[in-house]
Write an enzyme that holds these catalytic residues in place. Structure first.
Site, short mmCIF file in Angstrom:
data_model
loop_
_atom_site.label_atom_id
_atom_site.label_comp_id
_atom_site.label_asym_id
_atom_site.label_seq_id
_atom_site.Cartn_x
_atom_site.Cartn_y
_atom_site.Cartn_z
N ASN A 1 0.87 -1.18 0.00
CA ASN A 1 0.00 0.00 0.00
C ASN A 1 0.91 1.22 0.00
O ASN A 1 1.53 1.53 1.01
CB ASN A 1 -0.88 -0.04 1.26
N LYS B 1 0.10 4.23 -0.20
CA LYS B 1 -0.55 5.39 0.43
C LYS B 1 -0.37 6.63 -0.45
O LYS B 1 -0.33 6.50 -1.67
CB LYS B 1 -0.04 5.57 1.85
N HIS C 1 -9.42 1.05 4.99
CA HIS C 1 -8.15 1.26 5.70
C HIS C 1 -8.40 2.18 6.89
O HIS C 1 -9.21 3.11 6.80
CB HIS C 1 -7.10 1.85 4.76
N GLU D 1 -6.80 4.57 7.97
CA GLU D 1 -6.58 5.99 7.67
C GLU D 1 -7.81 6.59 7.00
O GLU D 1 -8.15 7.75 7.22
CB GLU D 1 -5.31 6.14 6.81
N GLU E 1 -5.06 -4.98 10.46
CA GLU E 1 -4.02 -3.98 10.67
C GLU E 1 -4.30 -3.21 11.96
O GLU E 1 -5.08 -2.24 11.95
CB GLU E 1 -3.99 -3.00 9.49
N GLY F 1 2.77 2.30 10.80
CA GLY F 1 3.71 3.40 10.62
C GLY F 1 4.37 3.85 11.91
O GLY F 1 4.98 4.92 11.96
N SER G 1 3.72 -2.08 10.29
CA SER G 1 5.18 -2.13 10.45
C SER G 1 5.77 -3.50 10.07
O SER G 1 6.75 -3.94 10.67
CB SER G 1 5.59 -1.73 11.87
P1 13P Z 1 3.22 0.36 7.58
O1 13P Z 1 3.75 -0.93 6.99
O2 13P Z 1 3.95 1.58 7.07
O3 13P Z 1 3.12 0.29 9.07
O4 13P Z 1 1.72 0.51 7.04
C1 13P Z 1 0.84 -0.55 7.17
C2 13P Z 1 -0.38 -0.27 6.39
O5 13P Z 1 -1.15 0.62 6.71
C3 13P Z 1 -0.61 -1.09 5.19
O6 13P Z 1 -1.86 -0.85 4.65
#
Ligand code: 13P
Length: 256
Positions: free
Chosen positions: A9, A11, A99, A101, A171, A177, A217
């Site tokens: 992803n 982002k 997601h 976010e 997740e 992150g 992560s």
């Molecule tokens: P990170 O791997 O940067 O923690 O992000 C995970 C994520 O949100 C994947 O969709």
């Protein structure tokens, strides 16, 4: 037997040219070290989809392309939104929905996610549907109930005829992150509960075919521990998917 999946992803990272370069680098790496036992998916920003899908087509690259969002209506006055047919037209065969976010910053609800899943499946696009608890829920010890509730709402009324075409990503929000990973045991606890819930909803055979990924992560150094777990079928990768070498290293681990 579920085929492992490593899904990147990106982002809101990578301009068009940067995205094409990353896709080309990944294509080269995967051709040097084929990982046919793993489904590889990359999810670039919307405006980069066509470029990345173009690399896939031109190079016959061994990865699929996914979007990070979709709107469930077919067309019309929905400024800023993108329909399923628009995604298909630029080569996306997967789409992330729900997601954390998007839930957190853009108010996406379980009802929205459910509508998006139905629209995607009707259009032949594979949803990668996300769930996961915030830190306070984890600390209160109610994370399993929280995620099971999300799964029930997000899958309500779905008809899954081919379980390889519906993917779930667990997740935990506190691990995204932050550099703070869940342990492999944490991931198995929740992914196992997700599988049990899927059995209740769809029956054993269908539940056995749905991939459940871990994200948060995840990186080359820790991915093998997650993949060893019975109900973890792959990884969803944010930061570590932005560099071809680290993303490919994770794919190679999954192929071992
Ligand atoms: P990170 O791997 O940067 O923690 O992000 C995970 C994520 O949100 C994947 O969709």
């Amino acid at each position: 037997m579920r085929k492992r999946m490593i899904a990147g992803n990106w982002k809101m990272n990578k301009t068009y040219a940067e995205a094409v370069t990353l896709a080309q680098d990944l294509s080269v790496a995967l051709k040097e070290n084929p990982a046919d036992s793993v489904d590889v998916v990359v999810c670039p920003p919307m405006v980069d989809l066509k470029g990345v899908a173009g690399v896939r087509e031109f190079d016959n690259a061994p990865f699929e392309v996914g979007a990070q969002n979709v709107y469930w209506e077919a067309s019309g006055a929905y400024t800023g939104e993108t329909s399923c047919d628009m995604l298909t037209a630029v080569g996306a065969t997967y789409c992330i929905i729900g997601h954390s976010e998007r839930r957190g910053y853009f108010g996406e609800t379980d009802e929205d996610i459910n509508k998006k899943a139905k629209a995607l499946m009707a259009a032949g696009i594979v949803p990668i549907s996300c769930c996961g608890e915030p830190l306070e829920v984890r600390e209160a010890g109610t994370h399993v109930e929280f995620v099971v509730d999300q799964i029930k709402k997000d899958t309500e009324g779905l008809e899954i005829t081919d379980p390889s075409k519906y993917v779930i990503a667990y997740e935990p929000i506190w691990a995204i992150g932050t550099g703070k990973t869940a342990t492999a045991e944490d991931a198995q606890e929740v992914c196992g509960a997700i599988r049990k819930t899927l059995v209740e909803i769809f029956g054993q055979e269908t539940a056995d075919g749905i991939r459940v990924l871990y994200g948060g992560s995840a990186k080359p150094e820790n991915v093998a521990g997650f993949l060893d777990k019975e109900d973890v079928d792959g990884a969803r990768v944010g930061g570590a998917s932005l560099v071809a070498d680290s993303f490919n290293a994770m794919i190679q681990k999954a192929a071992e």
